[in-house]
Design a protein around this motif. Structure first.
Motif, PDB file in Angstrom:
ATOM      1  N   UNK A 146     -18.781  22.737  -3.532  1.00 53.80           N
ATOM      2  CA  UNK A 146     -19.922  21.952  -4.015  1.00 53.80           C
ATOM      3  C   UNK A 146     -20.832  22.814  -4.882  1.00 53.80           C
ATOM      4  N   UNK A 147     -21.112  24.040  -4.415  1.00 51.37           N
ATOM      5  CA  UNK A 147     -21.959  24.947  -5.194  1.00 51.37           C
ATOM      6  C   UNK A 147     -21.341  25.233  -6.555  1.00 51.37           C
ATOM      7  N   UNK A 148     -20.023  25.464  -6.530  1.00 49.30           N
ATOM      8  CA  UNK A 148     -19.330  25.794  -7.782  1.00 49.30           C
ATOM      9  C   UNK A 148     -19.465  24.630  -8.765  1.00 49.30           C
ATOM     10  N   UNK A 149     -19.285  23.405  -8.245  1.00 51.32           N
ATOM     11  CA  UNK A 149     -19.373  22.246  -9.124  1.00 51.32           C
ATOM     12  C   UNK A 149     -20.792  22.089  -9.659  1.00 51.32           C
ATOM     13  N   UNK A 150     -21.800  22.345  -8.796  1.00 55.49           N
ATOM     14  CA  UNK A 150     -23.179  22.251  -9.269  1.00 55.49           C
ATOM     15  C   UNK A 150     -23.426  23.268 -10.369  1.00 55.49           C
ATOM     16  N   UNK A 151     -22.913  24.482 -10.162  1.00 56.15           N
ATOM     17  CA  UNK A 151     -23.081  25.515 -11.196  1.00 56.15           C
ATOM     18  C   UNK A 151     -22.416  25.092 -12.489  1.00 56.15           C
ATOM     19  N   UNK A 152     -21.182  24.596 -12.387  1.00 56.55           N
ATOM     20  CA  UNK A 152     -20.469  24.172 -13.593  1.00 56.55           C
ATOM     21  C   UNK A 152     -21.217  23.037 -14.268  1.00 56.55           C
ATOM     22  N   UNK A 153     -21.786  22.114 -13.447  1.00 58.82           N
ATOM     23  CA  UNK A 153     -22.560  21.013 -14.029  1.00 58.82           C
ATOM     24  C   UNK A 153     -23.769  21.564 -14.778  1.00 58.82           C
ATOM     25  N   UNK A 154     -24.436  22.554 -14.171  1.00 61.73           N
ATOM     26  CA  UNK A 154     -25.614  23.136 -14.825  1.00 61.73           C
ATOM     27  C   UNK A 154     -25.230  23.744 -16.169  1.00 61.73           C
ATOM     28  N   UNK A 155     -24.088  24.458 -16.201  1.00 60.20           N
ATOM     29  CA  UNK A 155     -23.672  25.083 -17.460  1.00 60.20           C
ATOM     30  C   UNK A 155     -23.407  24.020 -18.513  1.00 60.20           C
ATOM     31  N   UNK A 156     -22.773  22.923 -18.087  1.00 57.33           N
ATOM     32  CA  UNK A 156     -22.366  21.934 -19.078  1.00 57.33           C
ATOM     33  C   UNK A 156     -23.525  21.024 -19.484  1.00 57.33           C
ATOM     34  N   UNK A 166     -24.223  29.834 -14.071  1.00 58.79           N
ATOM     35  CA  UNK A 166     -23.113  30.782 -13.927  1.00 58.79           C
ATOM     36  C   UNK A 166     -23.278  31.597 -12.648  1.00 58.79           C
ATOM     37  N   UNK A 167     -24.524  32.019 -12.367  1.00 54.77           N
ATOM     38  CA  UNK A 167     -24.765  32.789 -11.143  1.00 54.77           C
ATOM     39  C   UNK A 167     -24.401  31.968  -9.907  1.00 54.77           C
ATOM     40  N   UNK A 168     -24.735  30.673  -9.967  1.00 55.18           N
ATOM     41  CA  UNK A 168     -24.424  29.786  -8.848  1.00 55.18           C
ATOM     42  C   UNK A 168     -22.913  29.731  -8.620  1.00 55.18           C
ATOM     43  N   UNK A 169     -22.164  29.663  -9.737  1.00 58.55           N
ATOM     44  CA  UNK A 169     -20.701  29.611  -9.626  1.00 58.55           C
ATOM     45  C   UNK A 169     -20.180  30.890  -8.983  1.00 58.55           C
ATOM     46  N   UNK A 170     -20.742  32.037  -9.435  1.00 67.53           N
ATOM     47  CA  UNK A 170     -20.247  33.304  -8.884  1.00 67.53           C
ATOM     48  C   UNK A 170     -20.583  33.413  -7.401  1.00 67.53           C
ATOM     49  N   UNK A 171     -21.748  32.893  -7.003  1.00 69.39           N
ATOM     50  CA  UNK A 171     -22.087  32.974  -5.586  1.00 69.39           C
ATOM     51  C   UNK A 171     -21.238  32.036  -4.747  1.00 69.39           C
TER      52      UNK A 171
END
Lengths: 504, 102
Positions: B13-23, B35-40
């Motif tokens: 879920x965190x990864x998807x939120x991060x990817x959503x933020x980037x896009x 991106x930081x969210x995705x890495x975490x």
């Protein structure tokens, strides 16, 4: 449980080429402080000396193989061959930059340090034997490139290209590392040969482990696909290549691809060659995907390149297309028994592409004005009159990129198509041949502009001494590889990447 | 004990939120946070897998530590580039940086 390794366990001798370059970069950073501001070419010469030392060490240990750093670092002929490609790229990159940085008034010693660090990242990538090392090498390769792309700041184009490259590169890096984490979760190890050993058990068990491994493999392809710029992860390439300073574009168009494909080949061929979804299949599960990616890359790269009017953008799309040819070899490596042949084809293609592309970018750099303008395809009009030697060499580079015999590009394509046919990927090979024909259209247009169109010849102010040297080396390399292909093929004749002990 | 799949779900879920933020976010700093969210998210995955599957082998933990380091290095370089762009354009919105077509 945990033993403290001794220095002897680390087996540092095998890592010397990559390690010496990384250390050289650190030493250069210190030495640069003592180089006076107006004489930064000294830093460049020191950087070239560092590359030369690493090159000699690499040749000296070319035939040695083994693992170092407790199995996370593998040295073999694959490493040795790619290191040659990477080091020549770095060397020519420095030569191309020497006068360019002066002309663009961005002469700073850090540039060469960053170039060396990036090259060290590529070298670690070519010998990575562990997912952690692949990830670190990937970022060591990329982060200096983000800075180098922005190096022409406050030039708007350069800054914009750096920002785009950074955002998409970081995004792709996150995908890669997520994939690596899933593969680790499925197999319980990050070591590539150990992953290989675990794969058969996972296929037998099926279920969620299999799902994790499949997801992980896909995400790794996404992450590394961004780095090597294959469709559909190519959108950043033209903008970044156009905006970045031209020597940086030349360096990253070859270096980042060499590094990215090294990582892809290592992971796919060493760790996941027997990863099939159903028992009894002879081709790895990822082959189908790579096949599609390669075909899409070939078609899109070559067709969109026709419409480009800026030579840097045209070469960007051409580099996407060439990533497609290398991808074809990677896809072929998924078939059992063809893996080593296909790996070798990819390496030879990379070497041919290196010489040719660096030469082509060198000439684009030579006709560029001091402010970075005038890199249009039309700026080649009349070059045959004003600079006949440059025009003749550009002709050879364009023919080599098309894949005409007696040039390096032909040798590379020959091996790639042959491996694709041997792997049974006949439709893909046909697509490759057809798109090569399409590619002739935009490459030959430059030759037509140089020789057949009347116009005031471009003075090619950038064709200074060191740039010329770099172009000569690239030219000699392109022709030598085309006329005497055995020089390169002998170097790679025992490239063995697949783990041979576990025969299917 | 909480089962492993719950950790994986949170990470995904965190990864998807991060990817959503980037896009979806237009601000470069927010993109960097994505991106930081995705890495975490990756770190949660790594530590979860390490704890539940291979607690004796340190690879997962070591991997997570390296991800921290790289995330920090990336953020340093990224913020520097964003500041440099901001000085020129007085804007940190990549969409408005359109000197290069495409």
């Amino acid at each position: 449980m945990f033993q403290v390794p001794t220095i002897a366990d680390l087996n540092l001798g095998l890592t010397l080429p990559a390690l010496s370059l990384a250390l050289g970069a650190c030493v250069l950073l210190l030495l640069d402080l003592f180089v006076p501001r107006e004489r930064k070419e000294i830093t460049a010469w020191l950087a070239m000396a560092g590359i030369a030392v690493s090159f000699v060490l690499n040749l000296a240990g070319f035939n040695e193989s083994g693992t170092a750093f407790l199995g996370t670092f593998a040295a073999d002929q694959f490493t040795g061959f790619l290191n040659i490609v990477i080091l020549i790229t770095a060397f020519l990159g420095v030569l191309l930059s020497l006068d360019y940085l002066k002309r663009a008034k961005i002469e700073r010693g850090e540039y060469y340090v960053l170039l060396l660090l990036s090259a060290a990242g590529m070298m670690f990538m070519s010998s990575a034997n562990d997912l952690i090392v692949v990830f670190i090498a990937l970022e060591l390769l990329s982060i200096p490139l983000y800075i180098m792309a922005t190096f022409r700041a406050p030039d708007l184009k350069s800054e914009e290209s750096g920002m785009k490259y950074f955002i998409l590169g970081a995004f792709a890096g996150a995908f890669f590392v997520y994939g690596a984490a899933l593969v680790y979760g499925a197999t319980g190890t990050t070591n590539l040969p150990e992953i290989f050993a675990a794969v058969n058990g996972i296929i037998a068990a099926g279920g969620s482990q299999m799902f994790l491994l499949l997801m992980g493999t896909g995400l790794i392809l996404v992450g590394l696909g961004f780095k090597v710029a294959v469709v559909p992860f190519h959108m950043w390439t033209p903008d970044v290549y156009e905006g970045a300073p031209t020597p940086v574009t030349a360096f990253m168009s070859v270096g980042a691809k060499a590094g990215g494909f090294a990582g892809l080949l290592r992971i796919m061929v060493v760790a996941l060659p027997v990863f099939v979804l159903k028992d009894g299949q002879t081709a790895a599960a990822w082959q189908q995907t790579f096949w599609l990616v390669a075909a899409a890359t070939l078609i899109l790269g070559n067709i969109v390149a026709i419409a480009q009017t800026n030579v840097k953008r045209m070469l960007a799309y051409s580099s996407i297309a060439h990533a497609g040819y290398i991808m074809m070899a990677v896809a072929a490596a998924g078939t059992a028994g063809v893996a080593n042949e296909a790996t070798r084809a990819a390496l030879l293609y990379l070497m041919a592409y290196m010489f040719t592309n660096l030469g082509a970018f060198g000439i684009a750099l030579a006709i560029e004005k001091d402010d970075g303008s005038d890199t249009g395809v039309d700026n080649f009009i009349g070059l045959a009159k004003s600079k006949p030697a440059l025009a003749a060499m550009m002709t050879v580079f364009m023919l080599s990129l098309t894949g005409i015999p007696l040039t390096g590009g032909f040798v590379g394509k020959w091996f790639v198509f042959k491996s694709a046919l041997d792997a049974g990927l006949v439709p893909l090979a046909i697509i490759g041949v057809l798109t090569s024909v399409i590619s002739a259209f935009y490459y030959v247009r430059i030759i037509v502009n140089m020789y057949l169109k009347d116009g005031e010849g471009d003075p090619a102010a950038g064709a200074t001494r060191y740039v010329n040297w770099a172009i000569y080396v690239a030219f000699a390399g392109t022709l030598l590889m085309g006329i005497f292909p055995w020089i390169a093929t002998n170097l790679s004749d025992t490239v063995v990447l697949a783990v041979e002990m576990f025969v299917r | 004990m909480i089962p492993l799949w719950m950790y994986l779900l949170v990470a995904a879920a965190l990864f998807c939120m991060g990817a959503y933020a980037v896009l979806a976010r237009r601000n470069a700093v927010a993109i960097l946070m994505g991106v930081e969210l995705m890495l975490n998210a990756v770190n949660i995955n790594l530590v979860g897998f390490w704890r539940y599957q291979q607690p004796l082998n340190m690879a997962g933990q070591a991997f997570a530590a390296f991800v921290f380091v790289i995330a920090a290095a990336e953020a340093a370089v990224g913020l520097a580039i964003i500041i440099s762009v901001y000085r020129q354009r007085k804007s940190v919105i990549p969409d408005e940086a359109d000197t290069l077509k495409g």
